[in-house]
Scaffold this motif. Sequence first.
Motif, short mmCIF file in Angstrom:
data_model
loop_
_atom_site.label_atom_id
_atom_site.label_comp_id
_atom_site.label_asym_id
_atom_site.label_seq_id
_atom_site.Cartn_x
_atom_site.Cartn_y
_atom_site.Cartn_z
N MET A 108 11.31 3.26 2.12
CA MET A 108 10.56 4.33 2.87
C MET A 108 9.33 2.73 2.78
O MET A 108 8.96 3.10 3.69
N ALA A 109 8.91 2.64 1.05
CA ALA A 109 8.01 1.34 1.85
C ALA A 109 7.64 0.92 2.83
O ALA A 109 6.89 0.60 3.79
N VAL A 110 9.14 0.16 2.52
CA VAL A 110 9.15 -1.36 3.91
C VAL A 110 9.94 -0.98 5.18
O VAL A 110 8.41 -1.16 6.39
N SER A 111 9.74 0.19 5.25
CA SER A 111 10.36 1.05 6.03
C SER A 111 8.86 1.55 7.31
O SER A 111 8.89 1.24 8.34
N ALA A 112 8.10 2.61 6.31
CA ALA A 112 7.54 2.70 6.46
C ALA A 112 6.15 2.18 7.14
O ALA A 112 5.28 2.41 8.60
N ALA A 113 5.86 0.90 6.73
CA ALA A 113 4.98 0.18 7.22
C ALA A 113 5.15 -1.20 8.31
O ALA A 113 4.04 -1.70 8.84
N GLU A 114 6.76 -1.13 8.69
CA GLU A 114 7.14 -1.82 9.95
C GLU A 114 6.80 -0.88 11.23
O GLU A 114 6.83 -1.40 11.82
N LEU A 115 7.39 0.25 10.82
CA LEU A 115 7.36 1.15 12.24
C LEU A 115 6.55 0.95 13.26
O LEU A 115 6.71 0.36 14.41
N PRO A 116 5.26 1.66 12.31
CA PRO A 116 3.80 1.02 13.48
C PRO A 116 3.66 -0.32 13.87
O PRO A 116 3.48 -0.87 14.85
N PHE B 17 -2.52 3.53 4.98
CA PHE B 17 -1.30 4.36 4.02
C PHE B 17 -1.24 4.32 3.07
O PHE B 17 -0.55 5.75 2.73
N LEU B 18 -1.89 4.47 2.02
CA LEU B 18 -1.97 4.30 0.56
C LEU B 18 -2.97 5.47 0.38
O LEU B 18 -1.75 6.57 -0.52
N LEU B 19 -3.57 6.31 1.14
CA LEU B 19 -4.13 7.97 0.95
C LEU B 19 -2.36 8.50 1.64
O LEU B 19 -2.53 9.98 1.28
N SER B 20 -2.08 8.24 2.53
CA SER B 20 -0.85 9.31 2.88
C SER B 20 0.06 8.92 2.40
O SER B 20 0.34 10.16 1.82
N TYR B 21 0.28 8.46 1.23
CA TYR B 21 1.67 8.33 0.91
C TYR B 21 0.94 8.87 -1.23
O TYR B 21 2.15 9.17 -1.67
N ALA B 22 0.07 8.80 -1.42
CA ALA B 22 -0.43 9.33 -2.36
C ALA B 22 -1.82 10.93 -2.38
O ALA B 22 -1.55 11.39 -3.62
N ALA B 23 -0.97 11.14 -1.26
CA ALA B 23 -1.95 13.32 -1.34
C ALA B 23 -0.53 13.59 -2.02
O ALA B 23 -1.05 14.70 -2.47
N PRO B 24 0.64 13.37 -1.79
CA PRO B 24 1.50 14.26 -2.64
C PRO B 24 1.19 14.09 -4.20
O PRO B 24 1.34 15.75 -4.96
N VAL B 25 0.27 13.58 -4.96
CA VAL B 25 -0.16 13.46 -5.91
C VAL B 25 -0.93 14.92 -6.70
O VAL B 25 -0.46 15.26 -7.49
N ALA C 57 1.53 -1.52 0.08
CA ALA C 57 -0.40 0.22 -0.01
C ALA C 57 0.81 1.13 0.28
O ALA C 57 0.38 2.18 -0.45
N VAL C 58 1.63 1.50 0.81
CA VAL C 58 2.82 2.23 0.98
C VAL C 58 3.76 2.53 -0.74
O VAL C 58 3.76 3.34 -1.22
N ALA C 59 3.48 1.60 -1.24
CA ALA C 59 4.74 1.66 -2.12
C ALA C 59 3.62 2.08 -3.21
O ALA C 59 4.38 2.66 -4.82
N THR C 60 2.62 1.40 -2.91
CA THR C 60 0.99 1.80 -4.42
C THR C 60 1.64 3.20 -4.53
O THR C 60 1.00 4.26 -5.01
N GLY C 61 0.95 3.98 -2.89
CA GLY C 61 0.84 5.68 -2.83
C GLY C 61 2.14 5.92 -3.94
O GLY C 61 1.84 7.11 -3.91
N ILE C 62 3.83 5.47 -3.23
CA ILE C 62 4.34 6.82 -3.30
C ILE C 62 4.63 6.41 -4.98
O ILE C 62 5.09 7.57 -5.40
N LEU C 63 4.97 5.95 -5.38
CA LEU C 63 4.68 5.19 -6.86
C LEU C 63 3.52 6.17 -7.14
O LEU C 63 4.20 6.74 -8.86
N LEU C 64 2.57 5.48 -7.39
CA LEU C 64 1.64 7.28 -7.68
C LEU C 64 2.03 8.22 -7.38
O LEU C 64 2.54 9.54 -8.79
N SER C 65 2.65 8.55 -6.39
CA SER C 65 3.02 10.51 -6.40
C SER C 65 4.45 10.62 -7.43
O SER C 65 4.62 11.67 -7.60
N ARG C 66 5.10 9.36 -7.30
CA ARG C 66 6.60 9.90 -8.04
C ARG C 66 5.83 9.71 -9.76
O ARG C 66 7.40 10.35 -10.21
#
Length: 526
Positions: free
Chosen positions: A288-296, A162-170, A16-25
């Motif tokens: 970031m995707a793996v680290s962000a998902a693992e921290l919580p 995760f998806l909303l938070s990391y896709a928001a920079p779009v 989910a993190v990677a998907t959001g980041i991918l959209l943004s990137r």
Amino acid sequence: MKTQVRSSSSKTHALAVATGILLSRVVGLVRDRIFAHYFGNSDAADAFRAAFRIPNFLQNLFGEGVLSASFIPVYARLNAEDRHEEASELAEAIFSLLFFVGTIFVVAGILITPWLIDLIAPGFHGEKRLLTIHLVQILFPGAALLVLSAWCLGILNSHRRFLLSYAAPVMWNLALIATLLWGGGHHSESRLAVLLAIGSVVGSALQFAVQLPTVIRLLMPLRLRLKLATAHVRTVAKNFFPVFLSRGVVQISAYIDSWLASFLGTGAVAALGYAQTLYTLPVSLFGMAVSAAELPAMSSALGTQAEIAEALRNRLKQGLQQIAFFVIPSAVAFVVLGDVVVSTIYRTGHFQGGDVLFVWAILAGSAVGLLASTSGRLYSSAFYALRNTRTPLRFALIRVTLTLGLGYLCALRLPPLLGIDLRWGSAGLTLSAGIAGWLEFLLLRRALHRQIGTVPSSRSRTAKLWLVAIVAAVAGWGMKRVLPFHAPLLVGPTVLVTFAAVYLTVTQWIGVGNMGAVTRLIRRRG
């Protein structure tokens, strides 16, 4: 069975993190391509890149990285213990503190901008320097909005949204794209840079606004009682300052690069920015995707000290394997096929063949430390989950000191010794940062292993991944040599698809692939 469920859940969250980041990137790459079309490696491009670093410094200090390390562990633990009202009170208090401190920094930053420019880009003079000052003063309010957006990200991540938070920079990227398309053909480069700075502030507001409704629902019922003297707020504050200093040290490292690049001639700062956009893509998508998902998840681990240590070791092993599978081919591609990557993304308008080679050299230098920086993020997350923020700070200080020394030698001293143009020292900046990144990673790994025990090694698997990535890159290079056409938008996809297909097929064939798990996750989410 529980371990399998936790592993599957972790991979789903990472996806989910990677998907959001991918959209943004992806949208960010479109933004950068349009930026390159109108600005190339001009003085206005240098000015905008340098200007954006100053408010971005504020955003990174108070934003995502610091909140992830200091706020999420406390907030996630309260929710894991079903203390939801205390968690909401903590979130309200942190928002108020961020708003207050961010406002002070913005006002102060606007007033002292002329002196800040002398610190980060002393090589800029005349109109270029004045334009940079003007851009910084416009951009500062947007930085405060992005800090509040990072607060939203902390809440959303803690609730596994995760998806909303990391896709928001779009939203931010779309605002910049709209500004470029609207004003690109009608204004001078300097005027367009000013309009782009205004568009950035508008985009920052949109990025914050798109997350806010969901965040408010997660915090319900809101009491709107500001309690700053609670034990939880003190814990966040206690963790905040070491992480604040650690992030500051990392940002200083980025400023060192920009500061040194300002002495390397027209286009050096802009080229460094173009390369960093590409370099940070795998860092964000996989590290970031793996680290962000693992921290919580790591922060929510309950049990005895031994049980928590075992859980962290398992998560680290799985996370490092996921990171290596995707980051290793990225590093190889940057070195062997970097010209194809740069040409596909940027070659248009004012950005032509000479610019491609220049950015490729910088990108190849950044590949040296790519695996170290992405893996190091995961180790730092483990320290933060253990409420240990001082150890990463010490190692970050060592990294920056080494980056400064090596960067000075490689960027300013080495090119004259080699008899090449000084601007090629920009590649020395990323190379030296990569070497320093490896030292930091090794120190983090050794320190964490002493605290929780040794994480099982996957050296054989890693060696196979490197070998397959090199073979795939050679196949991609061969494809480039035999293609009957030379248009970047045709060559790039053909070569890179060949590279990816060979890598994924061979890794799956020899048993070190990771695509089966990803396919199952995608099917499950569908």
